[in-house]
Design a protein around this motif. Structure first.
Motif, mmCIF file in Angstrom:
data_model
loop_
_atom_site.group_PDB
_atom_site.id
_atom_site.type_symbol
_atom_site.label_atom_id
_atom_site.label_comp_id
_atom_site.label_asym_id
_atom_site.label_seq_id
_atom_site.Cartn_x
_atom_site.Cartn_y
_atom_site.Cartn_z
ATOM 1 N N ASN A 133 -10.040 2.558 -10.659
ATOM 2 C CA ASN A 133 -10.364 1.863 -9.418
ATOM 3 C C ASN A 133 -11.208 0.627 -9.725
ATOM 4 O O ASN A 133 -12.415 0.591 -9.522
ATOM 5 C CB ASN A 133 -11.105 2.802 -8.472
ATOM 6 C CG ASN A 133 -11.274 2.182 -7.088
ATOM 7 O OD1 ASN A 133 -10.646 1.171 -6.773
ATOM 8 N ND2 ASN A 133 -12.126 2.791 -6.287
ATOM 9 N N ASN A 170 0.821 -1.213 0.000
ATOM 10 C CA ASN A 170 0.000 0.000 0.000
ATOM 11 C C ASN A 170 0.854 1.261 0.000
ATOM 12 O O ASN A 170 0.455 2.291 -0.549
ATOM 13 C CB ASN A 170 -0.930 0.002 1.209
ATOM 14 C CG ASN A 170 -1.998 -1.074 1.125
ATOM 15 O OD1 ASN A 170 -2.368 -1.515 0.035
ATOM 16 N ND2 ASN A 170 -2.488 -1.521 2.275
ATOM 17 N N THR A 172 -3.172 2.016 -14.455
ATOM 18 C CA THR A 172 -1.872 2.126 -13.789
ATOM 19 C C THR A 172 -1.490 0.839 -13.065
ATOM 20 O O THR A 172 -0.369 0.716 -12.583
ATOM 21 C CB THR A 172 -1.890 3.276 -12.760
ATOM 22 O OG1 THR A 172 -3.013 3.113 -11.898
ATOM 23 C CG2 THR A 172 -1.981 4.616 -13.468
ATOM 24 N N LEU A 205 -5.306 5.255 -11.277
ATOM 25 C CA LEU A 205 -6.286 5.997 -12.072
ATOM 26 C C LEU A 205 -7.589 5.231 -12.213
ATOM 27 O O LEU A 205 -8.661 5.826 -12.204
ATOM 28 C CB LEU A 205 -5.705 6.286 -13.465
ATOM 29 C CG LEU A 205 -4.516 7.250 -13.524
ATOM 30 C CD1 LEU A 205 -4.081 7.466 -14.973
ATOM 31 C CD2 LEU A 205 -4.872 8.583 -12.888
ATOM 32 N N HIS A 256 6.568 1.838 -11.865
ATOM 33 C CA HIS A 256 6.119 3.233 -11.920
ATOM 34 C C HIS A 256 6.758 3.966 -13.092
ATOM 35 O O HIS A 256 6.102 4.772 -13.771
ATOM 36 C CB HIS A 256 6.445 3.947 -10.616
ATOM 37 C CG HIS A 256 5.609 3.504 -9.454
ATOM 38 N ND1 HIS A 256 4.270 3.213 -9.562
ATOM 39 C CD2 HIS A 256 5.932 3.306 -8.145
ATOM 40 C CE1 HIS A 256 3.784 2.856 -8.381
ATOM 41 N NE2 HIS A 256 4.785 2.895 -7.511
ATOM 42 N N GLN A 293 4.728 5.659 -16.205
ATOM 43 C CA GLN A 293 4.909 7.063 -16.570
ATOM 44 C C GLN A 293 5.300 7.206 -18.038
ATOM 45 O O GLN A 293 4.817 8.099 -18.741
ATOM 46 C CB GLN A 293 5.991 7.691 -15.683
ATOM 47 C CG GLN A 293 6.226 9.174 -15.926
ATOM 48 C CD GLN A 293 5.012 10.018 -15.582
ATOM 49 O OE1 GLN A 293 4.380 9.792 -14.550
ATOM 50 N NE2 GLN A 293 4.678 10.976 -16.432
ATOM 51 N N PRO A 327 0.190 3.822 -3.498
ATOM 52 C CA PRO A 327 -0.867 4.594 -2.819
ATOM 53 C C PRO A 327 -2.026 4.874 -3.766
ATOM 54 O O PRO A 327 -1.888 4.822 -4.994
ATOM 55 C CB PRO A 327 -0.135 5.883 -2.422
ATOM 56 C CG PRO A 327 0.995 5.999 -3.388
ATOM 57 C CD PRO A 327 1.427 4.592 -3.684
ATOM 58 N N SER A 328 -3.163 5.169 -3.178
ATOM 59 C CA SER A 328 -4.381 5.380 -3.977
ATOM 60 C C SER A 328 -4.213 6.528 -4.972
ATOM 61 O O SER A 328 -4.850 6.537 -6.030
ATOM 62 C CB SER A 328 -5.562 5.656 -3.047
ATOM 63 O OG SER A 328 -5.305 6.791 -2.213
ATOM 64 N N GLU A 329 -3.357 7.498 -4.644
ATOM 65 C CA GLU A 329 -3.155 8.644 -5.541
ATOM 66 C C GLU A 329 -2.525 8.218 -6.868
ATOM 67 O O GLU A 329 -2.626 8.933 -7.873
ATOM 68 C CB GLU A 329 -2.265 9.691 -4.871
ATOM 69 C CG GLU A 329 -2.884 10.377 -3.662
ATOM 70 C CD GLU A 329 -2.753 9.540 -2.399
ATOM 71 O OE1 GLU A 329 -3.262 9.973 -1.352
ATOM 72 O OE2 GLU A 329 -2.122 8.469 -2.466
ATOM 73 N N PHE A 330 -1.861 7.055 -6.885
ATOM 74 C CA PHE A 330 -1.200 6.575 -8.090
ATOM 75 C C PHE A 330 -2.134 5.750 -8.976
ATOM 76 O O PHE A 330 -1.758 5.378 -10.087
ATOM 77 C CB PHE A 330 0.008 5.707 -7.721
ATOM 78 C CG PHE A 330 1.195 6.488 -7.238
ATOM 79 C CD1 PHE A 330 1.063 7.783 -6.776
ATOM 80 C CD2 PHE A 330 2.454 5.917 -7.254
ATOM 81 C CE1 PHE A 330 2.153 8.505 -6.330
ATOM 82 C CE2 PHE A 330 3.567 6.627 -6.813
ATOM 83 C CZ PHE A 330 3.410 7.929 -6.352
#
Length: 297
Positions: free
Chosen positions: A147, A136, A197, A145, A178, A182, A140-143
Motif C-alpha cells: 500500500n 477500482n 502488485t 500487497l 494480473h 501471478q 480491488p484493494s484485496e489484490f
C-alpha cells in the motif's frame, strides 16, 4: 428479426430462434407479434443496436435491412431503441444519397434517427468517475500487497496512458497484468518482502508484449486522431476491432483460412447440356446487428 431472438437466447439461454427459425411459414405481422411477445415476456425495456455502420455492407444484398425498417420494427413492438456507431460511421451515413436502398424510402427518417438526441461520447479522462470506477473494480484493494500511495498513483497514471481510458483496453490490460503478477509471485520465495502488485514497469512490459500490434492505433488516439484510430484498430478483412495482439493474430489467421478456402461454386448439370455456376458473397443476416447482446468493449 431472427437475430433479435438469438440475442435474447444468448443472454437468457432460451430457444426463441429455434422456435421461429422457419420464418417463411409466418407473415410479417406474426413475426412482429412474436418479437413483441418475447420482449414483454422477458421485460425488455431497451434495445441497443451497436456498430450501425455495418449496415453499409449490405449494398448488394437484395433484401438487406434499412434504417427505416429498423424504426418500423421497434415502433410496432413499442421498445425504445438506441443506435450507436463510430464517428466515421455517422459521417458515412450523412453522405448517403436519397435513392440508396440501405436507408429506406424516406431519408428524413434517417436524418432524424441520426440526429435526434445525439450524444458524442469521448474518452474517459484520468480524473473522470467512469475511469476510476472501472479501475477500482479491476484493481480491488484485496489484490494490492504493498500500500504505497506514490506507486499507486504512478501505476494508475500509466495504466490510463497506455489504455487511453478505453474500457475494452482497460479490461484486457488488467487481466494480462494480473496473470503476469501471478506468474512472478509464484517464483518469489518470500512473498512478504519486496514484492509489489502494482508495478508500472511490469505494466509497460505487459503492454509491449501483448499490445504492440495495436499500438499504432492507440498512439493515434493519444494524439486525438480518432479517424486514424478507427482505421487501424479494425482488422482489414473482418472490419471488426481487435483490442490485443492475440485478437489481431486470430483475425489474421481467420482471413488466411478464408483465402485458402475460397467460396465454393455451386454447379448444376442439366443432362450434360450445360453447367450453371453461382456464387454469393453477400453478408449473411446473422452478421448484421452484431452489437445486440454482444459485450465488445
Amino acid at each position: 428479426m431472427l437475430i433479435f431472438f438469438k440475442a435474447v437466447d444468448d443472454v437468457l439461454g432460451t430457444e426463441h430462434k429455434k422456435e421461429w427459425v422457419d420464418k417463411n411459414k409466418f407473415g410479417a405481422d406474426v413475426m412482429f407479434g412474436a418479437v413483441q411477445h418475447v420482449a414483454m415476456k422477458h421485460f425488455l425495456g431497451l434495445i441497443h443496436i451497436d456498430e450501425l455502420q455495418f449496415i453499409l455492407g449490405y449494398k448488394k444484398a437484395e433484401h438487406s435491412p434499412s434504417l427505416q425498417l429498423l424504426e418500423s420494427l421497434f415502433n410496432k413492438i413499442g421498445i425504445p431503441v438506441i443506435l450507436s456507431c463510430t464517428r466515421q460511421g455517422v459521417d458515412l451515413f450523412q453522405t448517403l444519397k436519397e435513392d440508396d436502398h440501405r436507408i429506406g424510402h424516406d431519408i428524413t427518417i434517417v436524418r432524424r434517427m441520426l440526429s435526434d438526441r445525439q450524444f458524442v461520447l469521448g474518452l474517459n479522462k484520468f480524473d473522470s468517475k467512469h475511469f476510476n470506477t472501472l479501475f477500482n473494480a479491476l484493481f480491488p484493494s484485496e489484490f494490492i500487497l504493498d500500500n504505497n500511495p506514490t506507486r499507486f498513483e504512478e501505476f494508475r497514471s500509466e495504466f490510463h496512458r497506455l489504455s487511453c481510458g478505453l474500457p475494452a483496453i482497460m479490461t484486457r490490460l488488467a487481466l494480462l497484468h494480473h496473470e503476469a503478477v501471478q506468474h512472478d509471485f509464484n517464483k518469489v520465495t518470500d512473498q512478504s518482502k519486496g514484492f509489489t502488485t502494482l508495478s508500472p514497469e511490469l505494466l509497460r512490459v505487459v503492454y509491449d508484449q501483448q499490445f504492440s500490434l495495436i499500438d499504432p492505433a492507440l498512439i493515434a488516439l493519444r494524439k486525438h486522431n480518432a479517424e486514424k484510430f478507427e482505421s487501424l484498430i479494425r482488422d482489414k478483412s473482418t472490419k471488426k476491432p481487435t483490442y490485443s495482439n492475440s485478437e489481431k493474430l486470430e483475425a489474421e489467421n481467420v482471413a488466411k483460412l478464408q483465402q485458402s478456402n475460397p467460396t465454393k461454386v455451386l454447379k448444376t448439370d442439366d443432362n450434360s447440356k450445360g453447367t450453371v455456376a453461382s456464387v454469393s458473397s453477400d453478408l449473411s443476416s446473422d452478421e448484421f446487428l452484431q452489437g445486440i447482446g454482444n459485450d465488445e468493449q
